[in-house]
Design a protein around this motif. Sequence first.
Motif, mmCIF file in Angstrom:
data_model
loop_
_atom_site.group_PDB
_atom_site.id
_atom_site.type_symbol
_atom_site.label_atom_id
_atom_site.label_comp_id
_atom_site.label_asym_id
_atom_site.label_seq_id
_atom_site.Cartn_x
_atom_site.Cartn_y
_atom_site.Cartn_z
ATOM 1 N N ASN A 37 59.981 -34.095 -2.777
ATOM 2 C CA ASN A 37 58.606 -33.630 -2.931
ATOM 3 C C ASN A 37 57.916 -34.243 -4.140
ATOM 4 O O ASN A 37 56.693 -34.419 -4.140
ATOM 5 C CB ASN A 37 58.571 -32.102 -3.026
ATOM 6 N N SER A 72 54.996 -35.384 -1.851
ATOM 7 C CA SER A 72 54.124 -34.230 -1.614
ATOM 8 C C SER A 72 52.745 -34.357 -2.257
ATOM 9 O O SER A 72 51.808 -33.662 -1.848
ATOM 10 C CB SER A 72 54.792 -32.948 -2.125
ATOM 11 N N HIS A 98 54.268 -29.050 3.785
ATOM 12 C CA HIS A 98 55.126 -29.500 4.885
ATOM 13 C C HIS A 98 55.480 -28.364 5.848
ATOM 14 O O HIS A 98 56.611 -28.265 6.317
ATOM 15 C CB HIS A 98 56.408 -30.141 4.341
ATOM 16 N N ASP A 135 50.481 -31.782 4.228
ATOM 17 C CA ASP A 135 51.536 -32.237 5.130
ATOM 18 C C ASP A 135 51.552 -33.759 5.172
ATOM 19 O O ASP A 135 50.653 -34.430 4.646
ATOM 20 C CB ASP A 135 51.322 -31.667 6.536
ATOM 21 N N SER A 141 60.373 -34.868 10.967
ATOM 22 C CA SER A 141 59.113 -34.278 10.527
ATOM 23 C C SER A 141 57.962 -35.265 10.645
ATOM 24 O O SER A 141 56.849 -34.895 11.044
ATOM 25 C CB SER A 141 59.239 -33.792 9.076
ATOM 26 N N SER A 182 54.474 -34.877 12.930
ATOM 27 C CA SER A 182 53.281 -34.609 12.132
ATOM 28 C C SER A 182 52.002 -35.071 12.825
ATOM 29 O O SER A 182 52.029 -35.819 13.810
ATOM 30 C CB SER A 182 53.399 -35.296 10.772
ATOM 31 N N ARG A 196 49.408 -38.735 3.316
ATOM 32 C CA ARG A 196 49.302 -37.292 3.135
ATOM 33 C C ARG A 196 48.008 -36.788 3.746
ATOM 34 O O ARG A 196 46.979 -37.474 3.734
ATOM 35 C CB ARG A 196 49.279 -36.933 1.639
#
Length: 231
Positions: free
Chosen positions: A22, A26, A121, A150, A181, A185, A208
């Motif tokens: 992260n 992130s 996320h 996310d 993931s 997404s 992102r």
Amino acid sequence: MDDPNCDAEALQRTYANFRYVNAVVSGLRHTYRRDIRPRLSAGAETSLLDIGSGGGDVARSLARWAARDGLRLTVTAIDPDARAHAYAAGQPPLPGLEFRRALSSDLVAAGERFDIVLSNHVLHHLGGAELGALLVDSERLSRGLALHGDIERSPLAYLGFGLGTWPFFRRSFIRADGLTSIRRSFTWRELAAVAPPGWAVRREVPYRLILRWQAPAIAEPRRAEGRRAHA
């Protein structure tokens, strides 16, 4: 990770390694500086809800950064998964940080409110109805701001994550679940198409998406100006 029968040791290592992943993907530090820190104060307390907090690294980072900046922030981190809750709650405590095993709907039913609501996320785990319910809950729970961050699906994001994590995290689910993931997404267009009125999608680097809602400003009633009576 979502398999209730998955390897317990690998799951624990996954929670422990989330903070490293992260920190890179992130964009949390940037989100804190731009969206969260300007709303904090050294005098008045601000409350923040982290939905789907997992191993708790996001909530812990926010609590630490605010304390380091001399700002008053209480963080409530919720996750319905007993394993995630046990791991997060078992870490060394931090002032103003609380972990609870709960769903956002539980907090809505209890009438709880927070100044800021966020998740990291979580969106790609949700179906259409679940996403809609989360956003409705977010509006009900937040007094001011909701932010759901996310990954944005992209072949380059998939390739970059696959190559970047290949030498690492061999004994955890980080790489396999991360690639899954990314495949699950949204793209910017897909998320914008399903975002309800009042929500805006912002694209950020690297790959992102931020789904953002801000409570409508409440107009202050006009003060009636006194008028002097004339004889």
